[in-house]
Scaffold this motif. Structure first.
Motif, PDB file in Angstrom:
ATOM      1  N   VAL A  55       0.833  -1.186   0.000  1.00 24.41           N
ATOM      2  CA  VAL A  55       0.000   0.000   0.000  1.00 24.41           C
ATOM      3  C   VAL A  55       0.875   1.246   0.000  1.00 24.41           C
ATOM      4  N   ASN A  56       0.355   2.317  -0.587  1.00 22.93           N
ATOM      5  CA  ASN A  56       1.045   3.608  -0.538  1.00 22.93           C
ATOM      6  C   ASN A  56       0.779   4.242   0.823  1.00 22.93           C
ATOM      7  N   ALA A  57       1.655   3.986   1.768  1.00 23.42           N
ATOM      8  CA  ALA A  57       1.427   4.425   3.153  1.00 23.42           C
ATOM      9  C   ALA A  57       1.633   5.935   3.261  1.00 23.42           C
ATOM     10  N   ILE A  58       0.536   6.680   3.263  1.00 17.56           N
ATOM     11  CA  ILE A  58       0.584   8.132   3.424  1.00 17.56           C
ATOM     12  C   ILE A  58       0.550   8.487   4.907  1.00 17.56           C
TER      13      ILE A  58
ATOM     14  N   ALA B  96      -3.727   4.804   3.113  1.00 20.79           N
ATOM     15  CA  ALA B  96      -3.352   5.340   1.803  1.00 20.79           C
ATOM     16  C   ALA B  96      -4.431   6.251   1.251  1.00 20.79           C
TER      17      ALA B  96
ATOM     18  N   GLY C 113       6.697   4.053   3.386  1.00 21.32           N
ATOM     19  CA  GLY C 113       6.392   5.078   2.401  1.00 21.32           C
ATOM     20  C   GLY C 113       7.582   5.784   1.789  1.00 21.32           C
TER      21      GLY C 113
ATOM     22  N   ASP D  39       7.619   9.038  -1.630  1.00 17.03           N
ATOM     23  CA  ASP D  39       6.915   9.397  -2.859  1.00 17.03           C
ATOM     24  C   ASP D  39       7.790  10.328  -3.696  1.00 17.03           C
TER      25      ASP D  39
ATOM     26  N   GLY E  63      -3.935   7.305  -2.201  1.00 17.46           N
ATOM     27  CA  GLY E  63      -2.493   7.080  -2.291  1.00 17.46           C
ATOM     28  C   GLY E  63      -1.749   7.988  -3.241  1.00 17.46           C
TER      29      GLY E  63
ATOM     30  N   GLN F 188       6.741   1.059  -1.505  1.00 16.51           N
ATOM     31  CA  GLN F 188       5.804   0.254  -0.712  1.00 16.51           C
ATOM     32  C   GLN F 188       6.494  -0.715   0.243  1.00 16.51           C
TER      33      GLN F 188
ATOM     34  N   HIS G 106       5.917  11.884   1.913  1.00 13.11           N
ATOM     35  CA  HIS G 106       4.962  10.820   2.229  1.00 13.11           C
ATOM     36  C   HIS G 106       5.653   9.599   2.832  1.00 13.11           C
TER      37      HIS G 106
ATOM     38  N   SER H  21      -6.746   1.067   3.186  1.00 14.55           N
ATOM     39  CA  SER H  21      -6.048   1.048   4.465  1.00 14.55           C
ATOM     40  C   SER H  21      -5.652  -0.400   4.724  1.00 14.55           C
TER      41      SER H  21
ATOM     42  N   PHE I  96      -6.642  10.308   1.950  1.00 17.93           N
ATOM     43  CA  PHE I  96      -5.351  10.806   1.479  1.00 17.93           C
ATOM     44  C   PHE I  96      -5.155  12.237   1.976  1.00 17.93           C
TER      45      PHE I  96
END
Length: 653
Positions: free
Chosen positions: A66-69, A83, A521, A523, A86, A539, A506, A99, A119
């Motif tokens: 997952v794109n952990a924001i 995310a 994360g 980005d 994300g 990720q 991020h 999530s 997000f």
């Protein structure tokens, strides 16, 4: 007779020459290969790990990456990775919001149904252990040159004192010249306010009742139906709501001034939810009064949460309208008015005031709301604080309340210029709030200019810092693969083992209950040094095992049975065979971190009472809730060698 080499010898000689030639031609690569092998060997040695610690990547199943924001540690010991969309327009358009719940002990992952796009939301730990999540994304930004249809904020007026009006997404507003604009979201306008007035003749006789009606107002983002210059406007005008008839058409109308094709920023949502760690699901609560994207949520001494700043429902920085969340009523109320740029770092200090360090994560003008200060919420007064070096480079800086919290010292680390600036600083600054006239003073410098640095409070009272990048979002391959410990006592940094995964925008880091640090994360704008290949969201999860765990082996102090609640004197007692070796105890609030902003974490020094039986230990928690806000905490005890126990969870009410 002259010697003639054999054909076989010639082949060997030619082969050896070729190898030497290839080695010469590829010397840098060969040297790099040897250095990497040696480095891998060195960092795997027990002596190295005992001094510097070690890193290990966590295997994450493909379906749970997952794109952990956002990352938050829950009192169940699990970590909620949020995310939302994300930072993916594709996910946003598809309504794909994610999530994931990670169990660091079992290394299991669970997808959590995510009802809205969280997000770039805000979050805060509530007294009962739930996580408040508020705000998020209503619309992605559209950059300059890409906006095709004029748009902007439309103020919707309602002059009827008898009923509120809801206009659904897609409502059409028509200008006096006939140009039409379409609303992008639902909007509800309250009833107008009716006031009764009584006045008197000079003779003392009373006039009849008179009423005064003040129109109610709400705001919604609108976009022109069609492209073209005819929809551009910078002059105030009144807009009719297409479809309304008679009295309703007279009472409800729009007002707008600036409708342009300039860059359109992200827009926030009003939605708010509590994540229940036991049920492992989001539960809706009353929405905020203002939409917010990039807000800060900070827990106060009475358990309420203050939501501050963010981009609103038309993409403007909230002008200063802040609001309180009451976890008892699950509702929001008006807070003190004060402007901050987005994701401001605000810390609850002893006495109940908030310290604003100046750290923030972006949106807002460079000359407004960026000076550090003490905010008195009751009086709504703000006392500016001086002494900070390079105050123009506070964006994307890290801030934290140094351990123990009783010392009331706060540190600012790194940061960069406003917006997409390439500026970055290695400056650290510390302020001692216990002084009569507190001011920032320079601390030891970081190894280099650093934006997006992660800072984590540790059970041994050190601060672990890791990651970041020297340029905006890691441009130019500027991720910093370094980590270090800061010691508040010696006011100095020492080297730690280097991470293998770069972390910039991020990214997050937090302390786990077993004493390790997990990182998530990143980005980056680009994936290469030449800035030619678009970046890929990181990720992978990487976990740092501190030196104290390598020194301890299997011999860590252990807390046994004990209460998860404090008695009426603020104490809790535990059984332990290690009572004699334990020298200090810390109550550590779990993190809720995003965008280098973690205003939750704090470490509180506890009193220690050892039982005469030699097998019980009592901890004494300060009763000042401005020092120890209500909620769930990790209790760590530490021995003379600085080796901590695994945490026990305690609820402070």
């Amino acid at each position: 007779m002259a010697y003639r080499p054999s054909k076989k010898f010639k082949k060997i000689l030619l082969g050896a020459s070729a190898v030497l030639l290839l080695a010469a031609l590829n010397a840098p690569a060969a040297v790099s290969f040897v250095e990497e092998k040696y480095h891998a060997y060195k960092i795997a040695q027990p002596a190295y790990m005992r001094e510097y610690g070690s890193w290990a990547e966590v295997p994450v199943p493909a379906g749970h990456r997952v794109n952990a924001i956002h990352a938050a540690l829950l009192h169940t010991g699990k970590v909620l990775l949020i995310a939302g969309s994300g930072n993916s327009q594709k996910n946003f358009d598809a309504g794909t919001f994610e999530s994931v719940l990670w169990d660091p002990v079992k290394n299991t992952f669970k997808k959590i149904p995510t009802p809205e796009d969280f997000f770039c939301s805000g979050h805060s730990q509530l007294p009962d252990g739930r996580l408040l999540v508020a705000g998020g994304t209503a619309r992605y930004e559209i950059l300059d040159g890409e906006v095709k249809k004029a748009g902007g904020g439309m103020r919707v007026k309602n002059e009827s004192p008898d009923e509120a009006v809801t206009l659904k997404k897609g409502t059409v507003f028509r200008s006096p010249s006939g140009v039409e604009y379409v609303s992008k979201f639902d909007v509800t306008v309250p009833k107008a306010k009716r006031e009764f007035e009584i006045s008197y003749f000079k003779s003392g006789q009373m006039k009849p009742w008179e009423t005064k009606v003040t129109a109610a107002e709400a705001r919604v983002f609108v976009e022109a139906r069609e492209e073209g210059p005819q929809a551009l406007t910078t002059e105030a005008a009144q807009y009719e709501v297409v479809g309304l008839k008679g009295e309703a058409a007279d009472n409800v109308y729009g007002l707008a001034q600036k409708l342009t094709t300039e860059k359109q920023d992200f827009q926030g949502i009003k939605g708010a939810y509590e994540f229940d760690p036991r049920a492992e699901k989001y539960i809706p609560v009353a929405p905020m009064k203002d939409a917010r994207w990039y807000p800060t949520l900070v827990t106060l001494a009475d358990g309420r949460v203050l939501a501050v700043s963010g981009l609103n429902d038309v993409g403007d920085v909230v002008p200063g309208d802040n609001e309180y969340y009451d976890p008892g009523t699950k509702k929001w109320s008006k807070g003190p008015f004060r402007y901050f740029p987005t994701y401001p770092s605000l810390f609850l200090t002893k006495g109940g005031k908030l310290l604003y360090t100046g750290s923030n994560a972006g949106y807002g003008p460079a000359d407004k709301g960026r000076e550090p200060g003490i905010w008195d919420l009751e009086k709504n007064s703000f006392t500016k604080l001086g002494g900070l070096t390079r105050p123009d480079q506070l964006e994307t800086s890290a801030s934290l309340l140094l351990p123990p919290a009783q010392d009331q010292k706060v540190m600012v680390l790194g940061g960069g210029g406003v917006g997409e600036s390439a500026k970055s600083t290695g400056r650290t600054s510390i302020i001692d709030l216990s002084k009569d006239s507190p001011a920032f003073a320079d601390g030891p410098s970081l190894p280099q200019g650093t934006r997006y640095l992660s800072g984590v409070l540790m059970p041994d009272d050190s601060v672990f810092t890791t990651g970041g990048s020297e340029d905006y979002r890691g441009r130019g391959g500027s991720d910093i693969l370094k980590a270090q410990f800061y010691d508040p006592t010696s006011n100095a940094f020492t080297e730690a083992a280097e991470p293998t995964v770069g972390r910039n925008y991020h990214s997050e880091a937090l302390l786990l209950p077993d004493g390790r640090v997990a990182t998530f994360g990143s980005d980056p704008l680009f994936d290469d040094k030449d800035n030619t290949k678009l970046g890929t969201f990181e990720q992978r999860i990487e976990v740092f095992t501190p030196p104290y765990l390598h020194r301890a082996g299997d011999d860590r102090p252990v807390l046994g049975e004990g209460s998860q609640e404090l008695d009426q004197n603020g104490r809790a007692t535990f059984k332990t065979k290690d009572a004699a070796r334990i020298v200090k105890a810390r109550l550590m609030r779990p993190s809720a971190v995003t965008h280098t902003t973690d205003v939750e974490q704090r470490s509180i020094e506890l009193g220690l009472l050892k039982g005469q039986d030699g097998i019980t230990l009592t901890v004494d928690v300060p009763q000042d809730r401005t020092l120890v806000p209500p909620g769930w905490y990790m209790l760590f005890v530490t021995d003379l060698d600085g080796i901590p126990s695994e945490a026990k969870w305690i609820q402070v009410e």
